[in-house]
Design an enzyme around this catalytic site. Sequence first.
Site, mmCIF file in Angstrom:
data_model
loop_
_atom_site.group_PDB
_atom_site.id
_atom_site.type_symbol
_atom_site.label_atom_id
_atom_site.label_comp_id
_atom_site.label_asym_id
_atom_site.label_seq_id
_atom_site.Cartn_x
_atom_site.Cartn_y
_atom_site.Cartn_z
ATOM 1 N N SER A 65 0.919 -1.136 0.087
ATOM 2 C CA SER A 65 0.022 0.025 0.198
ATOM 3 C C SER A 65 0.815 1.217 0.082
ATOM 4 O O SER A 65 2.170 1.141 0.409
ATOM 5 C CB SER A 65 -0.917 0.249 0.945
ATOM 6 O OG SER A 65 -1.863 -1.252 1.367
HETATM 7 N N1 SAH Z 1 -0.728 -4.802 3.812
HETATM 8 C C1 SAH Z 1 -0.400 -4.779 3.062
HETATM 9 C C2 SAH Z 1 -1.043 -4.561 1.471
HETATM 10 C C3 SAH Z 1 -0.993 -6.372 0.502
HETATM 11 S S1 SAH Z 1 -2.624 -5.730 -0.086
HETATM 12 C C4 SAH Z 1 0.964 -4.390 3.019
HETATM 13 O O1 SAH Z 1 2.178 -3.562 3.692
HETATM 14 O O2 SAH Z 1 2.374 -4.898 2.176
HETATM 15 C C5 SAH Z 1 -3.251 -6.691 0.218
HETATM 16 C C6 SAH Z 1 -3.415 -7.676 0.002
HETATM 17 O O3 SAH Z 1 -4.593 -8.628 0.694
HETATM 18 C C7 SAH Z 1 -2.522 -8.957 -0.929
HETATM 19 O O4 SAH Z 1 -1.825 -9.060 -0.586
HETATM 20 C C8 SAH Z 1 -3.679 -9.508 -1.454
HETATM 21 O O5 SAH Z 1 -3.154 -11.135 -1.712
HETATM 22 C C9 SAH Z 1 -4.193 -9.879 0.386
HETATM 23 N N2 SAH Z 1 -6.154 -10.396 0.360
HETATM 24 C C10 SAH Z 1 -6.981 -10.424 -0.350
HETATM 25 N N3 SAH Z 1 -7.152 -10.749 -0.028
HETATM 26 C C11 SAH Z 1 -7.311 -11.674 1.607
HETATM 27 C C12 SAH Z 1 -8.334 -12.893 2.095
HETATM 28 N N4 SAH Z 1 -9.172 -12.908 1.481
HETATM 29 N N5 SAH Z 1 -7.643 -13.227 3.121
HETATM 30 C C13 SAH Z 1 -5.822 -12.781 2.943
HETATM 31 N N6 SAH Z 1 -5.598 -11.430 2.503
HETATM 32 C C14 SAH Z 1 -6.668 -11.852 1.201
#
Ligand code: SAH
Length: 216
Positions: A65
């Site tokens: 993000s």
């Molecule tokens: N918090 C992360 C941002 C990642 S983007 C960081 O700091 O880098 C969002 C993430 O949510 C992605 O990696 C995606 O694979 C995950 N995601 C989406 N749906 C999900 C679910 N149902 N359970 C767990 N992770 C999920």
Amino acid sequence: MVGDSHKHQGMRKKLVDQLRRKGIQDERVLAAVASVPRHLFLDPAFLEHAYEDKAFRIGAGQTISQPYTVAYQSSLLELKPGMKVLEIGTGSGYQASILAAMGAKVFSIERHKSLFEEAKERLRMLGYSKVKTFFGDGFLGQPSFAPYDRILITAAAPEIPRLLLEQLAVGGFLVLPLDSENGTMMIRITKAPSGEFVREDFENFRFVPMLKGKVF
Ligand code: SAH
């Protein structure tokens, strides 16, 4: 910290100044952004861009993000040290590290096996070994460690996940980007002592989607 330098620290200071100008006021969030080496969460190809206020690809079609978004969500949590926080969407592990740097006990779930494994190793290498990571579907939460003082979703949710509300402590907050007719809105839900849920709506944001099931 291995792989960190004065140059990177200087770049983080500038990023903190930018976040301040964009309206982030929580000093503990800003201190965490100043301390976590974001460049070590990105593909080395993006090294030069690590301290720009932008999102970047991290593999498996996902993104780390934008720092403003991380700081905004972290501020809405109004964290106190020692609180138990469940994060949905470990991704790179950056947001989890920010929460850990703020003194939270962090539990984080990722649905992509490859990202889960990379983030787990990265968090260990960087010394955020107290963050507990799980490979699973965040819609189900992690009932074995519930209740959580705070729950943070870092992907755009199509609906408010019912099981996560159940795993929230009384007085706790769930912060999530929620899809609506007006785009993806940042929402904070408080579980009142009466058991009722109180909803507050904030600004529009862009996120990758929260999807069901695990990806091996
Ligand atoms: N918090 C992360 C941002 C990642 S983007 C960081 O700091 O880098 C969002 C993430 O949510 C992605 O990696 C995606 O694979 C995950 N995601 C989406 N749906 C999900 C679910 N149902 N359970 C767990 N992770 C999920």
